[in-house]
Design a protein around this motif. Structure first.
Motif, PDB file in Angstrom:
ATOM      1  N   GLN A 170      -6.271 -62.537   8.631  1.00 19.24           N
ATOM      2  CA  GLN A 170      -7.592 -62.450   9.500  1.00 19.24           C
ATOM      3  C   GLN A 170      -8.016 -63.813   9.371  1.00 19.24           C
ATOM      4  O   GLN A 170      -7.922 -64.518   8.417  1.00 19.24           O
ATOM      5  CB  GLN A 170      -8.335 -61.565   9.473  1.00 19.24           C
TER       6      GLN A 170
ATOM      7  N   ARG B 270     -17.332 -60.627  12.413  1.00 21.28           N
ATOM      8  CA  ARG B 270     -16.435 -59.690  12.809  1.00 21.28           C
ATOM      9  C   ARG B 270     -14.980 -60.839  13.208  1.00 21.28           C
ATOM     10  O   ARG B 270     -15.218 -61.590  13.956  1.00 21.28           O
ATOM     11  CB  ARG B 270     -16.510 -58.893  13.826  1.00 21.28           C
TER      12      ARG B 270
ATOM     13  N   TYR C 248      -6.023 -62.415  14.295  1.00 17.60           N
ATOM     14  CA  TYR C 248      -5.370 -62.542  13.050  1.00 17.60           C
ATOM     15  C   TYR C 248      -3.772 -62.945  13.449  1.00 17.60           C
ATOM     16  O   TYR C 248      -3.490 -62.873  14.642  1.00 17.60           O
ATOM     17  CB  TYR C 248      -5.525 -60.945  12.534  1.00 17.60           C
TER      18      TYR C 248
ATOM     19  N   THR D  98      -8.067 -59.373  18.142  1.00 17.09           N
ATOM     20  CA  THR D  98      -8.391 -58.218  17.502  1.00 17.09           C
ATOM     21  C   THR D  98      -8.882 -57.141  18.568  1.00 17.09           C
ATOM     22  O   THR D  98      -9.640 -57.367  19.496  1.00 17.09           O
ATOM     23  CB  THR D  98      -9.799 -58.417  16.421  1.00 17.09           C
TER      24      THR D  98
ATOM     25  N   ASP E 127     -10.379 -53.543  19.188  1.00 22.79           N
ATOM     26  CA  ASP E 127     -11.443 -52.218  18.489  1.00 22.79           C
ATOM     27  C   ASP E 127     -10.595 -50.943  18.210  1.00 22.79           C
ATOM     28  O   ASP E 127     -10.938 -50.419  17.525  1.00 22.79           O
ATOM     29  CB  ASP E 127     -12.686 -52.148  19.243  1.00 22.79           C
TER      30      ASP E 127
ATOM     31  N   TRP F  69      -8.459 -51.779  15.198  1.00 21.04           N
ATOM     32  CA  TRP F  69      -8.914 -52.264  13.821  1.00 21.04           C
ATOM     33  C   TRP F  69     -10.377 -51.799  13.973  1.00 21.04           C
ATOM     34  O   TRP F  69     -11.259 -51.945  14.842  1.00 21.04           O
ATOM     35  CB  TRP F  69      -8.996 -53.656  13.924  1.00 21.04           C
ATOM     36  N   GLU F  70     -10.780 -51.571  12.705  1.00 28.20           N
ATOM     37  CA  GLU F  70     -12.059 -51.336  12.120  1.00 28.20           C
ATOM     38  C   GLU F  70     -12.570 -52.479  11.301  1.00 28.20           C
ATOM     39  O   GLU F  70     -11.791 -53.195  10.600  1.00 28.20           O
ATOM     40  CB  GLU F  70     -12.318 -50.011  11.223  1.00 28.20           C
ATOM     41  N   TYR F  71     -13.816 -52.709  11.260  1.00 25.00           N
ATOM     42  CA  TYR F  71     -14.264 -53.937  10.510  1.00 25.00           C
ATOM     43  C   TYR F  71     -15.339 -53.369   9.486  1.00 25.00           C
ATOM     44  O   TYR F  71     -16.219 -52.681   9.726  1.00 25.00           O
ATOM     45  CB  TYR F  71     -15.063 -54.932  11.275  1.00 25.00           C
ATOM     46  N   HIS F  72     -14.801 -53.570   7.908  1.00 27.95           N
ATOM     47  CA  HIS F  72     -15.773 -53.050   6.898  1.00 27.95           C
ATOM     48  C   HIS F  72     -15.652 -53.879   5.829  1.00 27.95           C
ATOM     49  O   HIS F  72     -14.801 -54.555   5.347  1.00 27.95           O
ATOM     50  CB  HIS F  72     -15.075 -51.787   6.403  1.00 27.95           C
TER      51      HIS F  72
ATOM     52  N   TYR G 228     -13.505 -57.299   6.071  1.00 25.24           N
ATOM     53  CA  TYR G 228     -12.261 -57.274   6.292  1.00 25.24           C
ATOM     54  C   TYR G 228     -11.665 -56.264   7.481  1.00 25.24           C
ATOM     55  O   TYR G 228     -12.602 -55.242   7.499  1.00 25.24           O
ATOM     56  CB  TYR G 228     -11.227 -56.383   5.080  1.00 25.24           C
ATOM     57  N   LEU G 229     -10.751 -56.404   8.217  1.00 24.20           N
ATOM     58  CA  LEU G 229     -10.474 -55.715   9.243  1.00 24.20           C
ATOM     59  C   LEU G 229      -9.389 -54.527   8.590  1.00 24.20           C
ATOM     60  O   LEU G 229      -8.729 -55.061   7.678  1.00 24.20           O
ATOM     61  CB  LEU G 229      -9.455 -56.616  10.284  1.00 24.20           C
ATOM     62  N   LYS G 230      -9.555 -53.558   9.131  1.00 20.95           N
ATOM     63  CA  LYS G 230      -8.836 -52.417   8.451  1.00 20.95           C
ATOM     64  C   LYS G 230      -8.161 -51.436   9.563  1.00 20.95           C
ATOM     65  O   LYS G 230      -8.928 -51.033  10.589  1.00 20.95           O
ATOM     66  CB  LYS G 230      -9.677 -51.333   7.633  1.00 20.95           C
TER      67      LYS G 230
END
Length: 108
Positions: free
Chosen positions: A62, A68, A72, A90, A92, A95-98, A101-103
């Protein structure tokens, strides 16, 4: 993560050894992402995923940012040079953002 594939890719990129697939070149034009942004993702970004189902392990980097990430890159740890397979914005839904990091979201 800090494993061998990503360290090898980073080391090669620092030496200027990096190839781009035709697909990646098309996506870069389509998504207005330049080569410098791709290199920045690899050298300063965070590894968000390893894909081991391919002959060459694919590493997802990323972009480096305090917020955010918007892009990537997917890089194959190919020989003799790493190969940028694709460059993405990216999404939504994927990908989640936590915690920086993108997950990848779990499929329902």
């Amino acid at each position: 993560m800090g494993g061998f594939p990503e360290q090898w890719i980073i080391g090669c990129v620092r030496k200027g050894w990096l190839d781009f697939s035709d697909h990646a070149k098309c996506r870069m034009i389509e998504r207005t992402i330049d080569k410098e942004q791709v290199i920045e993702c690899i050298l300063r970004g965070k590894v968000i995923e390893l894909q081991t189902q391919f002959d060459d392990i694919h590493v997802l980097f990323q972009e480096p940012t305090t917020g955010r990430p918007e892009i990537y890159v997917i890089v194959a740890a190919a020989y003799p040079f790493p190969l940028v397979v694709s460059v993405c914005r990216t999404i939504d839904e994927v990908w989640e953002y936590h915690n920086g990091y993108l997950k990848r979201r779990k499929r329902k």
